[in-house]
Write a protein that holds these residues in place. Structure first.
Motif, PDB file in Angstrom:
ATOM      1  N   VAL A  28       0.824  -1.216   0.000  1.00 54.37           N
ATOM      2  CA  VAL A  28       0.000   0.000   0.000  1.00 54.37           C
ATOM      3  C   VAL A  28       0.858   1.266   0.000  1.00 54.37           C
ATOM      4  N   PRO A  29       1.855   1.408   0.898  1.00 47.87           N
ATOM      5  CA  PRO A  29       2.710   2.604   0.829  1.00 47.87           C
ATOM      6  C   PRO A  29       3.445   2.732  -0.504  1.00 47.87           C
ATOM      7  N   ALA A  30       3.910   1.611  -1.053  1.00 48.69           N
ATOM      8  CA  ALA A  30       4.623   1.664  -2.340  1.00 48.69           C
ATOM      9  C   ALA A  30       3.703   2.171  -3.445  1.00 48.69           C
ATOM     10  N   LEU A  31       2.470   1.697  -3.454  1.00 46.83           N
ATOM     11  CA  LEU A  31       1.523   2.128  -4.479  1.00 46.83           C
ATOM     12  C   LEU A  31       1.148   3.600  -4.318  1.00 46.83           C
ATOM     13  N   ILE A  32       1.040   4.065  -3.080  1.00 46.55           N
ATOM     14  CA  ILE A  32       0.646   5.459  -2.837  1.00 46.55           C
ATOM     15  C   ILE A  32       1.797   6.426  -3.123  1.00 46.55           C
ATOM     16  N   TYR A  33       2.964   6.150  -2.527  1.00 47.36           N
ATOM     17  CA  TYR A  33       4.043   7.134  -2.551  1.00 47.36           C
ATOM     18  C   TYR A  33       5.018   6.961  -3.717  1.00 47.36           C
ATOM     19  N   LEU A  34       5.116   5.759  -4.260  1.00 43.80           N
ATOM     20  CA  LEU A  34       6.009   5.548  -5.399  1.00 43.80           C
ATOM     21  C   LEU A  34       5.269   5.584  -6.730  1.00 43.80           C
ATOM     22  N   LEU A  35       4.035   5.081  -6.739  1.00 42.37           N
ATOM     23  CA  LEU A  35       3.333   4.906  -8.001  1.00 42.37           C
ATOM     24  C   LEU A  35       2.105   5.797  -8.147  1.00 42.37           C
ATOM     25  N   GLY A  36       1.817   6.648  -7.153  1.00 38.63           N
ATOM     26  CA  GLY A  36       0.789   7.661  -7.295  1.00 38.63           C
ATOM     27  C   GLY A  36      -0.648   7.210  -7.165  1.00 38.63           C
ATOM     28  N   VAL A  40      -7.581   4.497  -1.483  1.00 39.32           N
ATOM     29  CA  VAL A  40      -8.602   3.487  -1.788  1.00 39.32           C
ATOM     30  C   VAL A  40      -8.146   2.587  -2.935  1.00 39.32           C
ATOM     31  N   ALA A  41      -7.605   3.204  -4.008  1.00 35.68           N
ATOM     32  CA  ALA A  41      -7.119   2.409  -5.143  1.00 35.68           C
ATOM     33  C   ALA A  41      -5.938   1.532  -4.725  1.00 35.68           C
ATOM     34  N   ALA A  42      -5.075   2.057  -3.830  1.00 38.93           N
ATOM     35  CA  ALA A  42      -3.906   1.295  -3.386  1.00 38.93           C
ATOM     36  C   ALA A  42      -4.316   0.069  -2.582  1.00 38.93           C
ATOM     37  N   THR A  43      -5.315   0.214  -1.702  1.00 36.28           N
ATOM     38  CA  THR A  43      -5.748  -0.946  -0.908  1.00 36.28           C
ATOM     39  C   THR A  43      -6.415  -1.996  -1.801  1.00 36.28           C
ATOM     40  N   THR A  44      -7.116  -1.548  -2.836  1.00 36.74           N
ATOM     41  CA  THR A  44      -7.727  -2.508  -3.767  1.00 36.74           C
ATOM     42  C   THR A  44      -6.656  -3.228  -4.572  1.00 36.74           C
ATOM     43  N   ALA A  90     -14.274   0.247   3.630  1.00 36.39           N
ATOM     44  CA  ALA A  90     -13.082   0.977   3.179  1.00 36.39           C
ATOM     45  C   ALA A  90     -13.415   2.048   2.151  1.00 36.39           C
ATOM     46  N   ALA A  91     -14.377   1.754   1.269  1.00 37.35           N
ATOM     47  CA  ALA A  91     -14.734   2.717   0.223  1.00 37.35           C
ATOM     48  C   ALA A  91     -15.396   3.967   0.785  1.00 37.35           C
ATOM     49  N   ARG A  92     -15.850   3.918   2.033  1.00 30.57           N
ATOM     50  CA  ARG A  92     -16.559   5.052   2.636  1.00 30.57           C
ATOM     51  C   ARG A  92     -15.696   5.841   3.623  1.00 30.57           C
ATOM     52  N   SER A 219     -15.483  -4.410  -6.582  1.00 34.46           N
ATOM     53  CA  SER A 219     -15.436  -4.649  -8.024  1.00 34.46           C
ATOM     54  C   SER A 219     -15.433  -3.348  -8.823  1.00 34.46           C
ATOM     55  N   GLY A 220     -16.130  -2.327  -8.315  1.00 32.19           N
ATOM     56  CA  GLY A 220     -16.156  -1.048  -9.017  1.00 32.19           C
ATOM     57  C   GLY A 220     -14.798  -0.381  -9.050  1.00 32.19           C
ATOM     58  N   THR A 221     -14.019  -0.546  -7.972  1.00 24.53           N
ATOM     59  CA  THR A 221     -12.695   0.076  -7.900  1.00 24.53           C
ATOM     60  C   THR A 221     -11.688  -0.649  -8.781  1.00 24.53           C
ATOM     61  N   ILE A 222     -11.845  -1.966  -8.935  1.00 25.14           N
ATOM     62  CA  ILE A 222     -10.892  -2.748  -9.732  1.00 25.14           C
ATOM     63  C   ILE A 222     -10.808  -2.215 -11.155  1.00 25.14           C
ATOM     64  N   GLY A 223     -11.951  -1.839 -11.723  1.00 29.45           N
ATOM     65  CA  GLY A 223     -11.969  -1.357 -13.097  1.00 29.45           C
ATOM     66  C   GLY A 223     -11.240  -0.046 -13.283  1.00 29.45           C
ATOM     67  N   THR A 224     -11.040   0.725 -12.225  1.00 24.79           N
ATOM     68  CA  THR A 224     -10.378   2.031 -12.333  1.00 24.79           C
ATOM     69  C   THR A 224      -8.870   1.951 -12.108  1.00 24.79           C
ATOM     70  N   LEU A 225      -8.339   0.774 -11.787  1.00 24.07           N
ATOM     71  CA  LEU A 225      -6.904   0.637 -11.531  1.00 24.07           C
ATOM     72  C   LEU A 225      -6.099   0.859 -12.810  1.00 24.07           C
ATOM     73  N   ASP A 226      -4.910   1.399 -12.652  1.00 28.12           N
ATOM     74  CA  ASP A 226      -3.992   1.576 -13.775  1.00 28.12           C
ATOM     75  C   ASP A 226      -3.238   0.265 -13.972  1.00 28.12           C
ATOM     76  N   TRP A 227      -3.710  -0.556 -14.904  1.00 26.01           N
ATOM     77  CA  TRP A 227      -3.145  -1.887 -15.085  1.00 26.01           C
ATOM     78  C   TRP A 227      -1.781  -1.866 -15.771  1.00 26.01           C
ATOM     79  N   SER A 228      -1.421  -0.737 -16.382  1.00 26.23           N
ATOM     80  CA  SER A 228      -0.077  -0.635 -16.960  1.00 26.23           C
ATOM     81  C   SER A 228       0.978  -0.600 -15.855  1.00 26.23           C
TER      82      SER A 228
END
Length: 277
Positions: A28-36, A40-44, A90-92, A219-228
């Protein structure tokens, strides 16, 4: 960005495969602080990473006979509903609250890792007092080998304790997007009396069951992830988890745990400051 994702994923996978947990606390910290990513998206994304890497690492531990299937499934089953509810909660939650809660859990995990483990001392005493192989052949009847797939550590399951611990950790997985292996392993060794090696493998089973349950209401959050970015991260984590199983046999797990705990404390302090500012 892709190179950062590959490097971070490899570290997460190695940690998970070697220690049976803890890697997701850095995800989670790596996704937030290194990858932007947002919290919520990081925990998903963390749950996706943890699900895949835990399943891969689990196969290696299972083949070595280091998974307590009955205990692990009981532990995991108790956490499924709390994981579902935690995922919805978590989403709230505001980003600052989620970040601060995660930092407190990470600090707690680091403190646990730095604390001397009773199971290690017990194992060393056992090794000193057990007869050698030659003495065993001379004076004792050899113990027949365990059937394939049977954990080599026999552990008596305590259903009430396993269910209570499993429910709490399932909720933690759902809210914070962590596998909870850093808490599952101490629970399995301290509460249920499981040996360390079996606890590591069994914790991966628990994570593999609970993480997808937590994802079910995201499931709604999964679709918004940056899969690249998420895709390479997962790929590197999978390879790291596979190699982590072999690394565990060559490197002192206690030394790795101490280094990881210090890093985790630093990350937790930074996240608390970030949430407060």
């Amino acid at each position: 960005m892709t190179i950062l994702a590959l490097l971070a994923g490899a570290v997460i996978g190695l940690t998970l495969g070697t220690l049976g947990g803890g890697g997701s606390v850095l995800t989670v910290p790596a996704l937030i602080y290194l990858l932007g990513f947002t919290p919520v998206a990081a925990t998903t994304a963390s749950l996706v990473v943890v699900t895949v890497t835990s399943a891969v690492a689990l196969t290696a531990h299972a083949r070595a006979g280091h998974v307590g299937w009955r205990t692990g499934l009981l532990f995991a089953a108790a956490g499924i509903v709390p994981a579902l509810l935690g995922g919805a909660l978590a989403a709230r939650l505001p980003d600052a609250v989620l970040t601060a809660a995660f930092a407190l859990v990470a600090a707690s995990a680091a403190a646990r890792m730095l604390r001397p483990r009773k199971s290690t001392l017990d194992a060393r005493r056992t090794e000193r007092t057990e007869p050698t192989e030659r003495t065993d052949r001379t004076h004792r009847t050899p113990t027949p080998p365990a059937a394939p797939g049977t954990p080599r550590t026999v552990t008596r399951v305590r259903p009430a304790q396993a269910a209570a611990a499993g429910a709490g950790l399932g909720g933690l997985t759902g809210v914070l997007g962590v596998g909870g292996g850093f808490l599952v392993v101490p629970a399995l060794t301290g509460v249920l009396g499981m040996r360390m090696r079996a606890a590591v493998g069994t914790s991966l089973l628990v994570i593999t069951v609970n993480a997808p349950a937590a994802l079910a209401l995201r499931s709604g959050t999964i679709g918004t992830l940056d899969w690249s970015v998420t895709g390479p991260f997962i790929g590197a984590a999978v390879l790291g988890a596979w190699d982590g199983r072999r690394l565990a046999a060559k490197v002192s797990a206690d030394a790795l745990r101490r280094v990881f705990a210090v890093l985790l404390l630093a990350v937790a302090a930074f996240m608390l400051l970030d949430a407060a500012l």
